[in-house]
Design a protein around this motif. Structure first.
Motif, mmCIF file in Angstrom:
data_model
loop_
_atom_site.group_PDB
_atom_site.id
_atom_site.type_symbol
_atom_site.label_atom_id
_atom_site.label_comp_id
_atom_site.label_asym_id
_atom_site.label_seq_id
_atom_site.Cartn_x
_atom_site.Cartn_y
_atom_site.Cartn_z
ATOM 1 N N SER A 154 -5.906 -13.152 -1.578
ATOM 2 C CA SER A 154 -6.860 -13.068 -2.683
ATOM 3 C C SER A 154 -7.804 -14.265 -2.688
ATOM 4 O O SER A 154 -9.015 -14.125 -2.926
ATOM 5 N N ARG B 25 -7.592 -9.296 -6.121
ATOM 6 C CA ARG B 25 -6.177 -9.220 -6.517
ATOM 7 C C ARG B 25 -5.524 -7.906 -6.079
ATOM 8 O O ARG B 25 -4.326 -7.868 -5.814
ATOM 9 N N TRP B 26 -6.315 -6.845 -6.001
ATOM 10 C CA TRP B 26 -5.771 -5.519 -5.694
ATOM 11 C C TRP B 26 -5.661 -5.249 -4.196
ATOM 12 O O TRP B 26 -4.686 -4.664 -3.723
ATOM 13 N N HIS C 264 -2.581 -5.373 -1.748
ATOM 14 C CA HIS C 264 -1.531 -4.374 -1.906
ATOM 15 C C HIS C 264 -1.865 -3.058 -1.199
ATOM 16 O O HIS C 264 -1.146 -2.066 -1.356
ATOM 17 N N THR C 265 -2.955 -3.067 -0.411
ATOM 18 C CA THR C 265 -3.328 -1.874 0.350
ATOM 19 C C THR C 265 -2.969 -1.979 1.827
ATOM 20 O O THR C 265 -3.308 -1.094 2.602
#
Length: 393
Positions: A269, A283-284, A287-288
């Motif tokens: 991040s 931030r997201w 997680h991919t």
């Protein structure tokens, strides 16, 4: 059945809308795939620093660099030409209009031909470059260096674990402090070490590499170790903590973590935000990384990684060294890690140091902090007053 007079419309897919929808649906997977590829790249760093000039004064030779680049970093560094060749060791910078460094060792001809090179904190390529007599050993088919103790009675071994995209020579700077205490040092390789191949396979961020370090621990115990200290650099810190977690042992005395790469989502991040990515996406996106996964590559479960989210705390005495100018793993992550521990964790910040360049910026602070920590741990120490202070030569 439609009412009389009502317009009957048969739904027909719009090709453009479908294509746009497909792209949007794939974006998280593509982004995750790119992030995963970047994070797990175990190849050498590609950043090059331009050489702005050369000068000779008497018997001294100097190279000039941009004053705002890495060449202005405090302390001694080394450089290798963009096209390869030998390591050139450079003295501390004198910063004026340019950053000027004296050439301490090595041939600069290839550097000058290329006009650019890769700077690093490595000050030698073998233990002999630091004045250490070492034995080449093999552990589970992988090469390692064993630097013997100056005291036959010492049962303390130190296992040094290098970071991502590096080699065991990264750790040679750290051997000096332990050698002066009479400890044996073991510098193993693991499956993605650059010692084994200039184009290694993808890193698993410690998910599999820890097994090679556990083999090094068993080797040390089989060869006389009674107490073991681990030193992990960057990713090596995560590998060390995973090894300790998976194979707890009373022989493990402590762990020194250098520029530790522990909280991977936060690290990713921070890099994304630095590249201009909005905060919520930064931030997201970490997680991919498992949405599109290469065949044979493991699932990266962040919550199961050592120390990620501060959920798994070291069960042994721990010391952290971190530079305040680290742009790869922000020092704030180590500060947060230390503040959340139920047991005290030693923490030394190195002012102005970039990633894994703490020793280079302040070798006396590094060595003194290591030796004070070892004494606080109550480890047996045999200090040989005639033991030479090693220098890369």
């Amino acid at each position: 059945m439609p009412k009389a007079g009502a317009l009957s419309v048969t739904a027909r897919p719009n090709a453009g809308a479908l294509a746009a929808g497909a792209v949007l649906a794939c974006l998280p997977g593509l982004a995750g795939s790119l992030i995963r590829a970047k994070v797990t790249d175990a190849g050498p760093a590609m950043r090059l620093e331009p050489i702005r000039g050369q000068e000779r004064a008497g018997n001294e030779e100097y190279l000039d660099f941009d004053r705002n680049g890495l060449a202005a970093h405090p302390g001694r560094l080394s450089m290798r030409a963009a096209s390869g060749g030998g390591l050139v060791v450079l003295g501390p910078p004198a910063v004026g209009v340019l950053a000027r460094r004296a050439v301490e060792r090595g041939d600069v001809a290839q550097l000058l031909r290329d006009g650019t090179g890769r700077l690093s904190g490595h000050l030698g390529e073998t233990p002999e470059d630091f004045g250490f007599a070492a034995e080449d050993v093999t552990i589970r088919g992988l090469p390692a260096w064993a630097v013997p103790s100056s005291s036959a009675s010492s049962g303390v071994w130190v296992i040094h674990v290098h970071g991502l995209g590096s080699s065991r020579s990264q750790c040679l700077r750290g051997v000096e402090a332990f050698a002066a205490l009479g400890y044996t040092s073991l510098l193993p390789t693991y499956r993605t070490s650059l010692d084994l191949s200039p184009t290694p396979g993808r890193s698993h961020l410690g998910l599999t590499e820890w097994k090679d370090i556990e083999a090094a621990r068993r080797y040390a115990l089989d060869h006389g170790a009674r107490r073991i200290l681990f030193v992990g650099w960057s990713l090596g810190a995560s590998i060390v903590l995973r090894t300790i977690e998976r194979c707890p042992a009373p022989s493990t005395a402590g762990a020194l973590l250098v520029s530790p790469a522990l909280d991977w989502p936060a690290i990713i991040s921070a890099q994304l935000r630095r590249a201009g990515c909005p905060g919520f996406l930064a931030r997201w996106l970490p997680h991919t990384v498992n949405l599109i996964r290469p065949r044979g590559e493991p699932i990266l479960r962040w919550r199961e990684m050592p120390a990620t989210y501060m959920g798994k705390h070291p069960s042994i005495p721990t010391m952290i060294f971190h530079g305040t100018e680290d742009r790869s793993v922000p020092v704030q992550l180590s500060r947060a890690f230390v503040s959340r521990q139920s047991q005290p964790v030693g923490f030394v910040e190195f002012d102005g140091a970039h990633h894994t360049l703490e020793w280079n910026s302040a070798p006396q602070l590094w060595n003194g902090s290591v030796q004070a920590w070892c004494r606080r741990l109550g480890l047996e120490a045999y200090v040989d007053p005639t033991y030479p202070v090693s220098e890369a030569k």
